[in-house]
Enzyme design. Structure first.
Site, PDB file in Angstrom:
ATOM      1  CD  GLN A  98      -1.127  -0.325   3.716  1.00 27.02           C
ATOM      2  OE1 GLN A  98      -1.346   0.575   4.527  1.00 27.02           O
ATOM      3  NE2 GLN A  98      -1.679  -1.538   3.803  1.00 27.02           N
ATOM      4  CG  HIS A 100      -0.543   5.621   3.679  1.00 22.79           C
ATOM      5  ND1 HIS A 100      -1.648   4.810   3.727  1.00 22.79           N
ATOM      6  CD2 HIS A 100       0.422   4.980   4.387  1.00 22.79           C
ATOM      7  CE1 HIS A 100      -1.380   3.739   4.443  1.00 22.79           C
ATOM      8  NE2 HIS A 100      -0.127   3.811   4.847  1.00 22.79           N
ATOM      9  CD  GLU A 135       2.189   3.662   7.707  1.00 29.49           C
ATOM     10  OE1 GLU A 135       0.962   3.938   7.719  1.00 29.49           O
ATOM     11  OE2 GLU A 135       2.607   2.515   7.480  1.00 29.49           O
ATOM     12  CG  HIS A 264       4.522   0.982   3.261  1.00 31.21           C
ATOM     13  ND1 HIS A 264       3.993   2.166   2.796  1.00 31.21           N
ATOM     14  CD2 HIS A 264       3.707   0.609   4.283  1.00 31.21           C
ATOM     15  CE1 HIS A 264       2.927   2.489   3.494  1.00 31.21           C
ATOM     16  NE2 HIS A 264       2.718   1.544   4.413  1.00 31.21           N
ATOM     17  NE  ARG A 283      -6.190  -2.332   1.925  1.00 32.99           N
ATOM     18  CZ  ARG A 283      -7.076  -1.491   2.443  1.00 32.99           C
ATOM     19  NH1 ARG A 283      -7.823  -0.756   1.622  1.00 32.99           N
ATOM     20  NH2 ARG A 283      -7.215  -1.368   3.744  1.00 32.99           N
TER      21      ARG A 283
END
Length: 411
Positions: A98, A100, A135, A264, A283
């Site tokens: 996925q 982001h 993240e 990642h 995804r």
């Protein structure tokens, strides 16, 4: 400063032992437990334990007094929401591949899907909220991941090591343009292959990976990972995409920062994860969930090279994982078996403190004292005074501190 009870999330890729053992529950658990959420995410907020034994959702507490709990700057910047979510990840099997979106991509995508009338909980919704989702993952045990696109020259070497008749054309495609544009072209070609072509190519590639592993080749670790993914997802284009990504192994205390666009996949291990309080995920594959290829290609960043591994920069008694992200900052304090120094944490909040080893004592000038054992945590609102912390007993101790970004703390 109040005790915080995390919310357990059960996913098929989780562990039956890690989270139950951390929380002192019977092992193994009846079902895999994958994540433990410490935050005010609407999907599963943590619960604050009051002195009288009652419990209340952290989300309710923040919603009732956002400025007092978050501080004025943080509350105003994030519309009264706690901007970060702290997690423990316990991965026994690989997650989905996925990426982001950036803040701009998330805001635009959210507005577009709202205008189209797509329900926010629909399976084909890409942007359930208008915020970015950077993240950082920090290993508690050895932690394995695929992250970011490998240097294309090295990827060409890998592909030539496992080259098959069906793969040869794709190898030359990247060899002729070993840069981000070449990676984009090859990645796009692979994830848009017709299923019939994929069903021919993937078995060839997997057989070649088996041979490479048996021969003890230079890329044996990468090939084992592809074989693992291929066994679990035998007809998925994400298996081919995995050939293009850096294979990373983190030791305890090492971390990866995954900014917007980073493709990642977490493979195995236990880690602390801190991320922006968002559900926006694009995804690539290796999942039964929705995959929107055109939108994924808008978001993925094809810059390439080794992924920087963060070890935490010394800052007084703590190691700080600096990313510059406004939503969060993660730091770590360690005590060995003889070190019982006292560490002062400022009162700038909001923050979550999580003990991951041993036992620590937190106390402030107002007489509040909280003892944390491994797996226990506290919520500290922005209005709290500074707190001091020290290890208790003779065991090695460790405390993680999750806060908003430095520019948004305090009042």
């Amino acid at each position: 400063m109040e005790l915080l009870q995390g919310a357990v999330r059960a996913y098929a890729w989780g562990s039956r032992t890690t989270i139950p053992e951390l929380l002192g529950r019977p092992v193994p658990s009846p079902h895999p437990e994958a994540e433990l959420w410490y935050g005010a995410h609407p999907g599963d907020p943590a619960r604050v334990r009051r002195a009288d034994g009652s419990e209340v959702s952290l989300l309710e507490i923040v919603d009732a007094d956002p400025h007092g709990q978050l501080g004025t700057r943080c509350a105003d910047r994030w519309d009264g929401r706690l901007p970060f979510l702290l997690k423990i990840l316990a991965a026994e099997e690989p997650l989905s591949m996925q990426a982001h979106p950036s803040a701009e991509q998330a805001a635009e995508g959210y507005a577009r899907e709202e205008a189209a009338g797509i329900p926010r909980d629909a399976a084909n919704r890409n942007y359930p909220d208008p915020t970015a989702k950077p993240e950082l993952v920090c290993a508690l045990t050895e932690f394995h991941a695929l992250a970011g696109f490998r240097d294309p020259y090295r990827t060409v070497r890998l592909l030539r090591e496992i080259e098959t008749p069906g793969l040869a054309h794709y190898v030359e495609l990247l060899a002729g343009q070993p840069d981000p544009d070449g990676l984009r072209a090859l990645f796009t070609t692979w994830i848009t292959l017709p299923q019939s072509a994929l069903d021919e190519l993937l078995p060839e590639v997997l057989d070649a990976c088996v041979r490479h592993v048996r021969e003890g080749g230079e890329f044996a670790v990468e090939c084992r990972t592809v074989l693992q993914l291929g066994e679990a997802h035998p007809r998925d284009a994400g298996v081919l995409a995995a050939l293009l990504l850096n294979r990373v192994t983190l030791r305890s205390g090492e971390a990866l920062y995954l900014p917007a666009g980073n493709l990642h996949l977490y493979l195995y291990g236990t880690a602390i994860e801190i991320l922006a309080n968002s559900d926006n995920i694009l995804r690539c594959g290796l999942t039964p969930k929705h995959v929107d290829v055109p939108e994924l290609l808008r978001v993925v960043d094809f810059q390439c090279g080794d992924m920087p591994v963060l070890t935490g920069e010394p800052d007084g008694s703590a190691a700080v994982y600096r990313t510059g992200t406004p939503e969060f900052q993660l730091s770590r304090v360690d005590w060995d078996s003889v070190d019982r120094r006292e560490v002062e944490l400022d009162g700038s909040g909001p923050e979550i403190l999580l003990c991951t080893a041993g036992e620590v004592l937190l106390y402030d000038d107002e007489g509040t004292k909280v003892e944390l054992r491994r797996g226990e945590s506290v919520w500290r609102p922005a209005s709290d005074p500074a707190v001091r912390v020290r290890a208790v007993g003779e065991e090695v101790a460790q405390l993680f501190r999750a806060t908003s970004g430095t520019s948004l703390r305090g009042h």
